[in-house]
Design a protein around this motif. Structure first.
Motif, short mmCIF file in Angstrom:
data_model
loop_
_atom_site.label_atom_id
_atom_site.label_comp_id
_atom_site.label_asym_id
_atom_site.label_seq_id
_atom_site.Cartn_x
_atom_site.Cartn_y
_atom_site.Cartn_z
N UNK A 105 50.84 23.27 58.70
CA UNK A 105 51.29 24.38 57.86
C UNK A 105 50.60 24.26 56.52
N UNK A 106 50.49 25.38 55.82
CA UNK A 106 49.92 25.39 54.48
C UNK A 106 50.80 26.23 53.57
N UNK A 107 51.06 25.70 52.40
CA UNK A 107 51.80 26.46 51.38
C UNK A 107 50.81 27.08 50.41
N UNK A 108 50.96 28.36 50.14
CA UNK A 108 50.05 29.08 49.26
C UNK A 108 50.60 29.11 47.85
N UNK A 109 49.92 28.41 46.94
CA UNK A 109 50.35 28.21 45.55
C UNK A 109 51.66 27.40 45.53
N UNK A 110 52.31 27.35 44.35
CA UNK A 110 53.53 26.54 44.24
C UNK A 110 54.44 27.11 43.15
N UNK A 111 55.64 27.51 43.56
CA UNK A 111 56.66 28.01 42.64
C UNK A 111 56.06 28.99 41.63
N UNK A 112 55.47 30.05 42.17
CA UNK A 112 54.77 31.00 41.31
C UNK A 112 55.75 31.85 40.52
N UNK A 113 55.20 32.49 39.51
CA UNK A 113 55.97 33.33 38.61
C UNK A 113 55.57 33.03 37.18
N UNK A 114 56.13 33.78 36.24
CA UNK A 114 55.76 33.65 34.84
C UNK A 114 56.94 33.07 34.08
N UNK A 115 56.74 31.89 33.49
CA UNK A 115 57.78 31.23 32.70
C UNK A 115 57.67 31.63 31.23
N UNK A 116 58.82 31.84 30.61
CA UNK A 116 58.84 32.05 29.17
C UNK A 116 58.97 33.47 28.70
N UNK A 117 58.85 34.43 29.61
CA UNK A 117 59.03 35.85 29.25
C UNK A 117 59.40 36.62 30.52
N UNK A 118 59.98 37.81 30.32
CA UNK A 118 60.42 38.60 31.47
C UNK A 118 59.26 39.31 32.15
N UNK A 119 58.13 39.44 31.45
CA UNK A 119 56.95 40.00 32.11
C UNK A 119 55.72 39.68 31.29
N UNK A 120 54.58 40.02 31.85
CA UNK A 120 53.28 39.84 31.23
C UNK A 120 53.02 41.00 30.27
N UNK A 121 52.60 40.66 29.01
CA UNK A 121 52.30 41.68 28.01
C UNK A 121 50.81 41.75 27.69
N UNK A 122 49.96 41.21 28.56
CA UNK A 122 48.52 41.36 28.33
C UNK A 122 48.16 42.85 28.33
N UNK A 123 46.99 43.19 27.79
CA UNK A 123 46.64 44.61 27.69
C UNK A 123 46.52 45.24 29.08
N UNK A 124 46.05 44.46 30.05
CA UNK A 124 45.95 44.98 31.42
C UNK A 124 47.33 45.23 32.02
N UNK A 125 48.25 44.29 31.75
CA UNK A 125 49.61 44.46 32.26
C UNK A 125 50.32 45.61 31.55
#
Length: 523
Positions: free
Chosen positions: A166-186
């Motif tokens: 089996x293979x796990x893809x990435x690990x415990x993904x998500x963004x810590x520290x804010x409710x969403x991404x505020x980059x200009x693209x986001x």
């Protein structure tokens, strides 16, 4: 044949390896252990030998696989495969790519040093993080390319051996520290009309042109992040699946108090959005909870909803894990169970022959900042209890696989300190279990009963007393013909002592797991 997940004769999802049912008695290594073949050989494999596990869960890191862009080095992966085969163990590989525990830790230096091409998520419009944004298509494409190369290499070097199951893809993904991404693209994507897949998910008319907040209100930031992480993982996973279609999972850092996105990685596969993950990420075979919370039953209930097979890649390290493992297999037909930091359980003595050093305890301040229960990472006293539990289960994996979904396997767990016991109804008798134990620093109360004919059963687990009763309303009496302790080996019961006299009067199992066989009659 490639390892696969398929329904068994009772329709229960089952992992098949070499075309045979396989139950994962696993242990996950610390993050850095597999970064050195020499360290693995000298410090890890000797520490794992006392424990009757059959599978090791180990990271493979993008930074060591592709140290220079387009140049791949599989030497660490090949060493890990070779060593696992020498030890007679299976492997589950953790792909530490763009994201690990909500951050970009294991990306190559050429990704980390180029924040323009591989742009970062932002806590606010002018406050970038060190985490690559899930909207960064360049990073996702680069990760997918590296992951595909890894899976192609596994096909070529392990396709006949099936060492990696089996293979796990990435690990415990998500963004810590804010409710969403505020980059200009986001920001641009957040203010644009909601994509068709999300409107379909929410039952919103296709011609609606509203952006995220007008449609989803306070849930909009987390749904926005979940959508984009799902797209990223599907792109990466599908690239790997096209090369070598092993079972894939994605693991979850669980939602917990105070349930504010960002206090846990926002956008990851938490329970309330499992249905969205299943819809948007078809290349993933299961969503897997990392269970450090005390409510083991509640988490397992949530992650077996729908058709999601239960695999627990990270479990608590304290002694309660030695009892929880019985409930995972007995109640939820788990594919596998795996405490974290398994090599610490039996540390290797130093070359001088001195006593092995205890692994350093996690920093309480760091754990508090991450909202993690410190007690879940204590392995004080865990080793002998977990060793016994795994020894019992390893001797009966075939029986467990055979009875998944048969209705002859009955599990139990003490849910809280007020939970006194349970009555398990069998075809001809009832079994009364009175819960004992409940002391800190010891396994909890959990186990399972396996029917052995109409008037017999095996029972195993930790911390309970057993009494066989006539069926409610029956005028018949129950007589205990024989009570034996014993062990399982290759799915056969090997009796030990026959418990009679004083020992028969207190049919019980304490904190150290064991197996009892009962035979009764009615008259």
């Amino acid at each position: 044949m490639i390892p696969r997940i398929a329904p068994n004769q009772y329709g229960v999802p089952t992992l098949y390896v070499n075309d045979q049912p396989f139950l994962i008695l696993g242990g996950e290594l610390h993050n850095s252990s597999s970064s050195s073949a020499d360290y693995m050989e000298k410090n890890v494999w000797p520490a794992l030998r006392p424990l009757a596990l059959n599978t090791v869960i180990a990271p493979v890191c993008w930074e060591t696989l592709e140290p220079e862009k387009g140049s791949f080095d599989f030497s660490l992966t090949d060493s890990l495969l070779f060593q696992a085969r020498q030890e007679g163990k299976k492997l589950i590989l953790l792909w530490f790519g763009i994201w690990k525990n909500g951050e970009t830790m294991y990306a190559p230096s050429w990704v980390k040093q180029d924040p323009i091409t591989y742009f970062r998520a932002c806590y606010s419009p002018d406050n970038p993080s060190d985490t690559v944004s899930p909207l960064c298509t360049a990073a996702i494409e680069a990760d997918a390319c590296a992951f595909a190369r890894l899976m192609s290499h596994l096909r070529e070097t392990d396709g006949e051996e099936n060492t990696v199951i089996m293979v796990q893809v990435e690990n415990e993904i998500g963004f810590l520290g804010a409710q969403r991404d505020y980059s200009k693209e986001a920001q641009k994507a957040y203010l644009a009309p909601v994509p068709p897949a999300m409107k379909e998910y929410a039952g919103i008319p296709a011609d609606n042109t509203d952006s995220w907040y007008p449609l989803f209100g306070e849930d909009a930031p987390e749904l926005f992040m979940t959508y984009h992480y799902c797209l990223a993982i599907q792109h990466i996973a599908s690239a790997g699946k096209a090369e070598y279609p092993l079972p894939f999972n994605v693991n979850a850092w669980l939602e917990q108090f105070p349930e504010i996105p960002g206090s846990y990685p926002c956008g990851g596969p938490i329970a309330k959005y499992m249905d969205l993950w299943k819809k948007l990420v078809p290349s993933i075979d299961m969503l897997s909870p990392d269970i450090y919370l005390s409510d083991f039953k509640g988490v397992c209930d949530a992650y077996t909803a729908g058709d999601n097979p239960l695999f627990i890649p990270e479990a608590r390290r304290d002694p309660v894990t030695a009892s929880n493992v019985f409930y995972a297999f007995g109640q939820y037909n788990a594919l596998g169970f795996s405490p974290f930091g398994i090599e610490d359980m039996f540390p290797v003595p130093s070359p001088s022959g001195s006593a092995p050093e205890e692994a350093p305890a996690p920093d309480p301040a760091v754990m508090a900042a991450l909202n993690i229960d410190l007690s879940a990472f204590s392995n004080t006293g865990t080793a002998p209890y977990l060793q016994r539990s795994y020894e019992i289960l390893s001797g009966m994996t075939g029986l467990l696989a055979e009875h998944r979904g048969s209705g002859k396997l009955h599990a139990f767990i003490r849910k809280n300190e007020h939970d006194k016991g349970i009555i398990i109804p069998l075809p001809e008798t009832d079994i009364k279990l009175t819960y004992t134990g409940n002391r800190p620093g010891l396994p909890g109360t959990a186990g399972f009963l396996l029917e052995n004919g109409p008037l017999g059963f095996y029972i195993t687990g930790c911390n309970f007393q057993i009494e066989v009763l006539p069926k409610k309303g029956s005028e018949k009496k129950v007589s205990l013909i024989r009570l034996e302790e014993g062990t399982f080996s290759e799915d056969k019961f090997h009796p030990g002592r026959i418990l009679n006299g004083d020992e028969r009067m207190q049919a019980a199992i304490g904190p150290m797991a064991s197996v009892l066989r009962f035979q009764v009659c009615l008259y």
